[in-house]
Scaffold this motif. Structure first.
Motif, PDB file in Angstrom:
ATOM      1  N   GLU A  27       0.824  -1.205   0.000  1.00  0.00           N
ATOM      2  CA  GLU A  27       0.000   0.000   0.000  1.00  0.00           C
ATOM      3  C   GLU A  27       0.863   1.263   0.000  1.00  0.00           C
ATOM      4  O   GLU A  27       1.850   1.366   0.736  1.00  0.00           O
ATOM      5  CB  GLU A  27      -0.921  -0.001   1.215  1.00  0.00           C
ATOM      6  N   THR A  38      -4.036   6.343   0.550  1.00  0.00           N
ATOM      7  CA  THR A  38      -5.458   6.392   0.240  1.00  0.00           C
ATOM      8  C   THR A  38      -5.729   7.721  -0.440  1.00  0.00           C
ATOM      9  O   THR A  38      -5.250   8.775   0.011  1.00  0.00           O
ATOM     10  CB  THR A  38      -6.313   6.272   1.513  1.00  0.00           C
ATOM     11  N   SER A  52      -0.183   7.700  -7.842  1.00  0.00           N
ATOM     12  CA  SER A  52       1.015   7.028  -7.346  1.00  0.00           C
ATOM     13  C   SER A  52       1.964   7.997  -6.658  1.00  0.00           C
ATOM     14  O   SER A  52       2.861   7.573  -5.920  1.00  0.00           O
ATOM     15  CB  SER A  52       1.741   6.313  -8.497  1.00  0.00           C
ATOM     16  N   MET A  59     -11.683   1.448  -9.950  1.00  0.00           N
ATOM     17  CA  MET A  59     -10.474   1.661  -9.164  1.00  0.00           C
ATOM     18  C   MET A  59     -10.820   2.255  -7.806  1.00  0.00           C
ATOM     19  O   MET A  59     -11.406   3.338  -7.705  1.00  0.00           O
ATOM     20  CB  MET A  59      -9.511   2.578  -9.922  1.00  0.00           C
ATOM     21  N   GLN A  74      -9.960   3.464  -3.618  1.00  0.00           N
ATOM     22  CA  GLN A  74      -9.203   4.585  -3.051  1.00  0.00           C
ATOM     23  C   GLN A  74      -7.833   4.186  -2.531  1.00  0.00           C
ATOM     24  O   GLN A  74      -6.960   5.045  -2.378  1.00  0.00           O
ATOM     25  CB  GLN A  74     -10.001   5.220  -1.914  1.00  0.00           C
ATOM     26  N   THR A  75      -7.605   2.917  -2.251  1.00  0.00           N
ATOM     27  CA  THR A  75      -6.294   2.484  -1.783  1.00  0.00           C
ATOM     28  C   THR A  75      -5.378   2.267  -2.975  1.00  0.00           C
ATOM     29  O   THR A  75      -5.718   1.533  -3.909  1.00  0.00           O
ATOM     30  CB  THR A  75      -6.396   1.188  -0.967  1.00  0.00           C
ATOM     31  N   VAL A  76      -4.220   2.930  -2.949  1.00  0.00           N
ATOM     32  CA  VAL A  76      -3.258   2.861  -4.046  1.00  0.00           C
ATOM     33  C   VAL A  76      -2.107   1.942  -3.639  1.00  0.00           C
ATOM     34  O   VAL A  76      -1.569   2.054  -2.530  1.00  0.00           O
ATOM     35  CB  VAL A  76      -2.704   4.254  -4.395  1.00  0.00           C
ATOM     36  N   TYR A 113      -0.745   0.178 -13.057  1.00  0.00           N
ATOM     37  CA  TYR A 113      -1.194   0.828 -11.820  1.00  0.00           C
ATOM     38  C   TYR A 113      -2.140  -0.123 -11.091  1.00  0.00           C
ATOM     39  O   TYR A 113      -2.938  -0.829 -11.725  1.00  0.00           O
ATOM     40  CB  TYR A 113      -1.887   2.148 -12.134  1.00  0.00           C
ATOM     41  N   HIS A 149      -4.828  -0.595  -7.643  1.00  0.00           N
ATOM     42  CA  HIS A 149      -5.635  -0.013  -6.570  1.00  0.00           C
ATOM     43  C   HIS A 149      -6.453  -1.129  -5.921  1.00  0.00           C
ATOM     44  O   HIS A 149      -6.519  -2.255  -6.425  1.00  0.00           O
ATOM     45  CB  HIS A 149      -6.601   1.038  -7.125  1.00  0.00           C
ATOM     46  N   SER A 150      -7.093  -0.777  -4.818  1.00  0.00           N
ATOM     47  CA  SER A 150      -8.125  -1.657  -4.287  1.00  0.00           C
ATOM     48  C   SER A 150      -9.289  -1.699  -5.269  1.00  0.00           C
ATOM     49  O   SER A 150      -9.386  -0.877  -6.181  1.00  0.00           O
ATOM     50  CB  SER A 150      -8.596  -1.144  -2.931  1.00  0.00           C
TER      51      SER A 150
END
Length: 502
Positions: A14, A17, A356, A396, A398-400, A414, A416-417
């Protein structure tokens, strides 16, 4: 060279966010009031079959502009499609906003020193639009000769009218930038003789007035393009945002903010990938032709600019978010291909690259005007970039995560969550090779959303898993459906963009 990517959701780490309203947009003040904006391209120019003639620069910016009546912010199609992107921020600003008189009393004309007028009906229609799309409102305010001279301090006589009406109507102004692109000083409509010192004085007055009277409103700034910051990011390469900044800059971020007593809640800047064909003869070093639209330099602009401004954010707004309050493929209304599929790789790569680097909001310029609009001016029909943005918001989360893949040609990855809240990850893969297919190893069955042009990279419509994305009867959205692909090797076509849910 063809690339191979191996996806391993269990190994993702992670990063941060991000703001759920990261994908937002501008409705320029000139759209609300009616006014001049960028001249439309011909169909042949959009298709790449006809060059864009050099404008007569002796006429100034007017050589690249044409008159447009106000857009209809009550249009059901506009509201429906905008709401699908939300909830998000709606920014009403632009150079016109600096010179707009708020004629809420119905005087019928703007006093001397203003360029145009905003009527009460126009603003209420805009407020109704913001409410209908579940949006939050960001504006900038008047700061021109009609309000005060350079030697006279800014006063709130105009700002109070627009803040009060919005509050009374039940759609308050949630955030504010003092002015649009103050780095240009005289070229942005400020009072004659205006300097960075005058700006700092007036920005402090404005920010204090907002905090004293509308304490829930976020203070955002400085809303600038900075040559020094972006020049450093590009290592002397003056393409893209840095090239624009060199021509437009009159003062730096430091000159606009050093010594100010009122702090920022959010740091903001503007970024484009260069200038369009309209302005290319004036700024050739900032122009990228269509054959460079998938290049590493071109696609890397968003991340470069974000990294360049992080130190400024940390200095002037430590701990705050960073907002790009104008963004797009090219200043001066967008490239000839901005309304085609060729803009989709840049659009999606911008989202992934920005997230990112930092947390914040990207205000795409614009929602529904000029060639870079998500929707076509007048008809509000969605362009490929609209559907790309819509898929991002639906898939996609909010958690990157750090994707584990180095960015390289054919493999912009890329992670994400998942937006649906399920365990696993949502990937975006941008294959920016013109000729080579990218192979993706799937560890298990996946839900795949493959985007390609409809017959060519400059097609006006886009395919999702081979099906054309166009509105149906009564403006019904097409099915934005994935397809199940079994574990094994998945191919991403040259120039293709693929979302993968694992």
């Amino acid at each position: 060279m063809a690339q191979k990517i191996v996806l391993n959701p269990a190994a993702l780490k992670e990063l941060r966010t991000i703001n759920p309203a990261m994908i937002s947009y501008n409705v320029e003040m000139t759209e609300v009031t009616g006014g001049t904006f960028w001249k439309a391209y011909t169909d042949a120019q959009v298709d790449g079959l006809e060059s864009v003639p050099a404008p007569d620069f002796s006429k100034g910016m007017a050589a690249m502009h044409q008159w447009y009546d106000p857009i209809d912010t009550t249009n059901p199609r506009l509201i429906k499609l905008a709401k699908e992107l939300g909830p998000n921020w709606v920014r009403v600003s632009g150079t016109w906003a600096t010179k707009t008189y708020y004629d809420f009393e119905g005087a019928g004309a703007a006093p001397e020193g203003y360029q145009n007028r905003l009527t009460k009906e126009q603003w209420i229609n805009l407020l109704n639009f913001v409410k209908a799309v579940d949006g939050k409102l960001l504006i900038s305010v008047a700061n021109c000769d009609g309000l005060h001279s350079a030697e006279e301090p800014w006063n709130p006589s105009q700002a109070e009218k627009i803040f009060a009406l919005s509050t009374e109507y039940g759609v308050p102004i949630n955030a504010v930038e003092f002015t649009n692109e103050p780095n240009m000083l005289a070229n942005t409509g400020f009072p004659k003789g205006y300097t960075a010192e005058h700006f700092r004085r007036d920005q402090d007055l404005f920010h204090k007035w907002v905090r004293d009277n509308y304490p829930d409103c976020l203070i955002v700034g400085p809303c600038t393009v900075d040559a020094a910051a972006l020049g450093g990011a590009f290592g002397g390469n003056k393409k893209g945002g840095a090239g624009i900044a060199d021509v437009m800059a009159s003062c730096s971020t430091e000159e606009l903010l050093d010594g100010c007593t009122e702090t920022l809640d959010v740091f903001s800047y503007h970024y484009y990938n260069g200038v369009s064909e309209r302005m290319a003869p004036m700024m050739p070093s900032a122009y990228t032709p269509a054959e460079g639209a998938l290049s590493e330099d071109y696609l890397g602009m968003a991340g470069f600019c974000a990294r360049a401004f992080v130190p400024y954010r940390d200095k002037y707004c430590p701990g705050g978010e960073m907002w790009v309050t104008e963004s797009g493929d090219a200043g001066a209304g967008g490239h000839t291909w901005a309304s085609t599929y060729l803009e989709v790789p840049r659009t999606l790569n911008e989202f992934g690259d920005f997230a990112s680097v930092t947390n914040g909001v990207i205000f795409h310029n614009t929602l529904a005007s000029s060639d870079y609009g998500y929707l076509k001016h007048g008809t509000f029909l969605p362009r490929p970039s609209y559907f790309a943005a819509l898929l991002w918001t639906r898939l996609m989360g909010q958690t990157v995560y750090a994707s584990g893949e180095e960015i390289r040609e054919g493999a912009h990855v890329y992670a994400h969550s998942r937006k649906d809240g399920k365990e696993g990850a949502a990937y975006l893969i941008v294959n920016n090779s013109w000729t080579e297919t990218t192979a993706v190893e799937l560890p298990k069955d996946a839900e795949v959303y493959a985007l390609t042009g409809n017959g060519s990279m400059r097609s006006r419509t886009m395919l999702l898993n081979g099906k054309e994305l166009v509105l149906g009867e009564n403006d019904e959205l097409p099915c934005l459906c994935g397809k199940t692909v079994p574990a094994g090797t998945l191919e991403v076509a040259p120039g293709g963009c693929t979302f993968i849910l694992l």
